[in-house]
Design a protein around this motif. Structure first.
Motif, short mmCIF file in Angstrom:
data_model
loop_
_atom_site.label_atom_id
_atom_site.label_comp_id
_atom_site.label_asym_id
_atom_site.label_seq_id
_atom_site.Cartn_x
_atom_site.Cartn_y
_atom_site.Cartn_z
N PHE A 66 0.81 -1.22 0.00
CA PHE A 66 0.00 0.00 0.00
C PHE A 66 0.85 1.27 0.00
O PHE A 66 2.03 1.25 0.33
CB PHE A 66 -0.94 0.02 1.21
N GLU A 67 0.18 2.35 -0.36
CA GLU A 67 0.73 3.70 -0.27
C GLU A 67 -0.37 4.60 0.25
O GLU A 67 -1.54 4.44 -0.12
CB GLU A 67 1.20 4.18 -1.65
N ILE A 68 0.00 5.55 1.11
CA ILE A 68 -0.96 6.54 1.61
C ILE A 68 -0.51 7.92 1.13
O ILE A 68 0.65 8.28 1.28
CB ILE A 68 -1.02 6.53 3.16
N ARG A 69 -1.45 8.66 0.56
CA ARG A 69 -1.17 10.04 0.15
C ARG A 69 -2.15 10.95 0.88
O ARG A 69 -3.34 10.68 0.93
CB ARG A 69 -1.37 10.23 -1.35
N GLN A 70 -1.60 12.06 1.41
CA GLN A 70 -2.43 13.07 2.07
C GLN A 70 -2.09 14.45 1.50
O GLN A 70 -1.44 15.25 2.15
CB GLN A 70 -2.19 13.05 3.57
N PRO A 71 -2.55 14.72 0.28
CA PRO A 71 -2.26 16.03 -0.32
C PRO A 71 -2.97 17.15 0.45
O PRO A 71 -4.12 17.02 0.84
CB PRO A 71 -2.78 15.90 -1.74
N ILE A 72 -2.27 18.25 0.65
CA ILE A 72 -2.80 19.38 1.42
C ILE A 72 -3.43 20.40 0.47
O ILE A 72 -2.83 20.78 -0.53
CB ILE A 72 -1.70 20.03 2.27
N GLY A 73 -4.64 20.83 0.82
CA GLY A 73 -5.32 21.86 0.05
C GLY A 73 -5.85 21.38 -1.29
O GLY A 73 -6.26 22.17 -2.12
N ALA A 74 -5.87 20.08 -1.50
CA ALA A 74 -6.32 19.52 -2.77
C ALA A 74 -7.82 19.30 -2.78
O ALA A 74 -8.43 19.09 -1.74
CB ALA A 74 -5.60 18.20 -3.03
N ASP A 75 -8.39 19.36 -3.95
CA ASP A 75 -9.80 19.02 -4.13
C ASP A 75 -9.90 17.49 -4.16
O ASP A 75 -9.24 16.85 -5.00
CB ASP A 75 -10.32 19.61 -5.44
N PRO A 76 -10.68 16.89 -3.24
CA PRO A 76 -10.72 15.42 -3.16
C PRO A 76 -11.08 14.74 -4.48
O PRO A 76 -10.42 13.78 -4.88
CB PRO A 76 -11.79 15.15 -2.11
N SER A 77 -12.09 15.24 -5.17
CA SER A 77 -12.52 14.58 -6.39
C SER A 77 -11.45 14.67 -7.47
O SER A 77 -11.18 13.69 -8.17
CB SER A 77 -13.85 15.13 -6.89
N GLU A 78 -10.81 15.82 -7.62
CA GLU A 78 -9.77 15.96 -8.64
C GLU A 78 -8.56 15.10 -8.32
O GLU A 78 -7.94 14.52 -9.22
CB GLU A 78 -9.36 17.43 -8.79
N GLU A 79 -8.22 15.00 -7.05
CA GLU A 79 -7.09 14.16 -6.63
C GLU A 79 -7.37 12.69 -6.93
O GLU A 79 -6.50 11.97 -7.42
CB GLU A 79 -6.84 14.38 -5.13
#
Length: 141
Positions: A66-79
């Motif tokens: 697995f990999e976990i990504r937690q982008p900051i300030g990102a739009d969930p749907s676009e990510e």
């Protein structure tokens, strides 16, 4: 290697997505990419560090890479859509909360948008009622 992409929003819905993502990745012998956006927008729930530590521990106990990504300030749907554009992305696993018509009008529906826009299979899951009640009650404490 192909992968299952999981949209993680926390609480009982996030937990249901996580568990189903593990099931799908195990059954397909693929990896799992979990995305939990840290939004700065109003109305967005941020998953706290303790909950993310639990998520990582759960994934570590599974046999799934697995990999976990937690982008900051990102739009969930676009990510999530960006992740699904990857050639290795096989399926998107998301949760869908029940909303009133007024709630949909003002807040939109990320899940609805993803169902329409994603070009690959989308699996929508929801927690069973008893699990949802106990997980959500514990989160509020």
């Amino acid at each position: 290697m192909s992968m299952i992409v999981v949209g993680y929003s926390g609480g009982s819905y996030g937990r249901a997505c996580l568990e189903q993502g593990i099931v799908e990745a195990s059954a397909r012998e693929t990896s799992l990419l979990l995305i939990s956006t840290v939004s700065t927008g109003r109305g967005q729930r941020m998953v706290d560090a303790d909950e993310m530590a639990d998520v990582q521990a759960r994934l570590s106990r599974s046999d799934v890479k697995f990999e976990i990504r937690q982008p900051i300030g990102a739009d969930p749907s676009e990510e999530l859509l960006r992740a699904m554009d990857d050639d290795e992305a096989e399926m998107l696993v998301i949760g869908m909360r029940r909303r009133t018509q007024v709630g949909k009008l003002f807040m939109g529906s990320t899940s609805q948008y993803l169902l329409v826009e994603c070009r690959k299979p989308v699996l929508v899951v929801k927690p069973d009622r008893s699990a949802a009640a106990s997980v959500d009650a514990a989160a509020e404490e």
